[in-house]
Scaffold this motif. Structure first.
Motif, PDB file in Angstrom:
ATOM      1  N   GLY A   1      75.574 -20.896 126.959  1.00 45.84           N
ATOM      2  CA  GLY A   1      75.746 -20.751 128.453  1.00 45.84           C
ATOM      3  C   GLY A   1      74.503 -20.892 129.381  1.00 45.84           C
ATOM      4  O   GLY A   1      73.614 -21.604 128.939  1.00 45.84           O
TER       5      GLY A   1
ATOM      6  N   HIS B   1      76.507 -10.977 132.902  1.00 44.62           N
ATOM      7  CA  HIS B   1      75.877 -12.647 131.921  1.00 44.62           C
ATOM      8  C   HIS B   1      76.180 -11.689 130.851  1.00 44.62           C
ATOM      9  O   HIS B   1      77.467 -12.610 130.198  1.00 44.62           O
TER      10      HIS B   1
ATOM     11  N   THR C   1      85.145 -19.160 132.646  1.00 46.19           N
ATOM     12  CA  THR C   1      84.025 -19.415 131.967  1.00 46.19           C
ATOM     13  C   THR C   1      82.194 -19.677 133.316  1.00 46.19           C
ATOM     14  O   THR C   1      81.852 -19.488 132.989  1.00 46.19           O
ATOM     15  N   GLN C   2      82.983 -18.972 134.609  1.00 53.85           N
ATOM     16  CA  GLN C   2      82.218 -19.260 135.439  1.00 53.85           C
ATOM     17  C   GLN C   2      82.418 -18.164 136.533  1.00 53.85           C
ATOM     18  O   GLN C   2      84.039 -17.812 136.747  1.00 53.85           O
ATOM     19  N   PHE C   3      81.763 -17.176 136.279  1.00 53.71           N
ATOM     20  CA  PHE C   3      81.077 -16.362 137.326  1.00 53.71           C
ATOM     21  C   PHE C   3      80.228 -16.220 138.788  1.00 53.71           C
ATOM     22  O   PHE C   3      79.198 -16.513 138.119  1.00 53.71           O
TER      23      PHE C   3
ATOM     24  N   ALA D   1      80.113 -11.335 129.585  1.00 50.33           N
ATOM     25  CA  ALA D   1      80.659 -12.190 129.471  1.00 50.33           C
ATOM     26  C   ALA D   1      80.129 -13.493 128.565  1.00 50.33           C
ATOM     27  O   ALA D   1      81.965 -13.548 128.082  1.00 50.33           O
ATOM     28  N   GLN D   2      79.332 -13.731 128.355  1.00 47.39           N
ATOM     29  CA  GLN D   2      78.797 -13.838 127.541  1.00 47.39           C
ATOM     30  C   GLN D   2      79.223 -13.179 125.994  1.00 47.39           C
ATOM     31  O   GLN D   2      79.246 -14.042 124.640  1.00 47.39           O
TER      32      GLN D   2
ATOM     33  N   ALA E   1      86.830 -13.119 131.632  1.00 44.86           N
ATOM     34  CA  ALA E   1      86.368 -13.504 129.970  1.00 44.86           C
ATOM     35  C   ALA E   1      86.903 -14.276 129.202  1.00 44.86           C
ATOM     36  O   ALA E   1      87.567 -14.285 128.639  1.00 44.86           O
TER      37      ALA E   1
ATOM     38  N   ASP F   1      82.510 -15.070 125.297  1.00 48.99           N
ATOM     39  CA  ASP F   1      82.427 -17.036 125.106  1.00 48.99           C
ATOM     40  C   ASP F   1      81.229 -17.145 125.791  1.00 48.99           C
ATOM     41  O   ASP F   1      80.768 -16.909 126.910  1.00 48.99           O
TER      42      ASP F   1
ATOM     43  N   CYS G   1      80.093 -19.063 128.886  1.00 49.32           N
ATOM     44  CA  CYS G   1      79.861 -18.605 130.243  1.00 49.32           C
ATOM     45  C   CYS G   1      78.933 -18.621 131.129  1.00 49.32           C
ATOM     46  O   CYS G   1      77.457 -18.585 131.026  1.00 49.32           O
ATOM     47  N   ARG G   2      79.278 -19.437 132.524  1.00 48.76           N
ATOM     48  CA  ARG G   2      77.934 -19.871 133.573  1.00 48.76           C
ATOM     49  C   ARG G   2      77.947 -18.312 134.604  1.00 48.76           C
ATOM     50  O   ARG G   2      79.157 -18.270 134.717  1.00 48.76           O
ATOM     51  N   VAL G   3      76.790 -17.901 134.891  1.00 49.05           N
ATOM     52  CA  VAL G   3      76.915 -16.876 135.612  1.00 49.05           C
ATOM     53  C   VAL G   3      76.088 -17.568 137.036  1.00 49.05           C
ATOM     54  O   VAL G   3      74.811 -17.846 136.735  1.00 49.05           O
TER      55      VAL G   3
END
Length: 279
Positions: A131, A96, A80-82, A99-100, A75, A103, A106-108
């Motif tokens: 996110g 998530h 930003t994508q997992f 990561a969030q 991240a 940022d 971020c999208r998970v």
């Protein structure tokens, strides 16, 4: 709270049927982490594993900490994508949340084939406002189906960089089920340069006799475990560039101040971890 999406392999949600009379690897892992989502057969099998591999809880916590550090690092690198396959029973902080925290946008997407994870999926859907998260029920042994289901959620854009996480998963996929071929299919669909692959994996390299005994306990409980050597583990990253420090035991991968407070040997962890990016 951000957008949420719950999918189940791209199909309408089905009634959840749990077999609590047989041990399950995800619930045993939950037990090793000190969780409460496990049943008597899981605890019996876990006790048998502890008898031959007493450091299983240490290994589980080291693996979880590796997941946290790798997600945070990616991240911070701007991913930003997992996609997390083999999610297991939610234990906060989940990917998530890590990561969030770096940022919030971020999208998970989480994926697992264990119905008990679906029961607890709401914990995986508590996204930040900026996110988005989703959960799909799907099996890594059908990687094309996994990715088709991911695309149906419309949470991730596979034409942009995606970090694929498969922590403590692929040692449950024996060579006969094509573990390396599965990884390659997934890598091929992550087309964007800068996409990342995060894998941790049980190995016999540090404590071969303990690893063999632990694998036997799992096999007798109904779950095949294939520990792999460093060379076999390295094959999962073929064609991608390993990030420093390369392939090391999970506690040696970029330890932070928190993880450094606990001394975990390679034999204690008995697990490799590495992160690679698509060139």
């Amino acid at each position: 709270m951000g957008e949420q999406a719950a999918q189940h392999g791209g199909e309408p949600a089905a009634e959840v049927t749990l077999d609590i009379h047989r041990p399950h690897s995800a619930r045993m892992y939950d037990f090793f982490l000190g969780g409460t989502t496990n049943f008597e057969p899981d605890r019996v099998a876990a006790a048998q594993a502890l008898a031959v591999f007493p450091n299983a809880p240490v290994a589980a916590h080291a693996n979880r900490a590796f997941m946290h550090r790798s997600a945070r690092m990616l991240a911070e690198r701007g991913i930003t994508q997992f996609l997390d396959i083999g999610t297991g029973i939610p234990t906060s902080p989940n990917l998530h949340e890590i990561a969030q925290a770096v940022d919030p946008a971020c999208r998970v997407v989480y994926a697992d084939n264990d119905p008990i994870v679906l029961v607890h999926a709401q914990a995986l859907l508590r996204s930040s406002r900026e996110g988005r998260t989703a959960y799909i029920q799907a099996d890594v042994r059908d990687p094309e189906h996994v990715l088709d289901a991911v695309e149906k959620t419309e949470v991730l854009d596979l034409d942009r960089p995606v970090a694929l996480s498969m922590n403590a998963l692929l040692h449950f996929v024996p060579d006969g089920d094509g573990a390396h071929e599965i990884a390659q299919v997934l890598k091929d669909r992550l087309r964007a340069p800068g996409s990342a692959l995060v894998v941790s994996h049980f190995t016999p390299d540090f404590a071969p006799q303990d690893a063999a005994r632990a694998a036997r306990v799992y096999r007798e409980a109904g779950t095949v475990v294939q520990a792999r050597s460093r060379a076999e583990f390295a094959r999962f990253f073929t064609g991608w560039d390993l990030l420093e420090p390369g392939i090391v035991s999970t506690p040696r991968w970029r330890p932070d101040a928190e993880s450094s407070r606990t001394v975990v040997s390679d034999a204690d962890a008995s697990c490799y971890g590495a992160v690679a990016v698509r060139p």
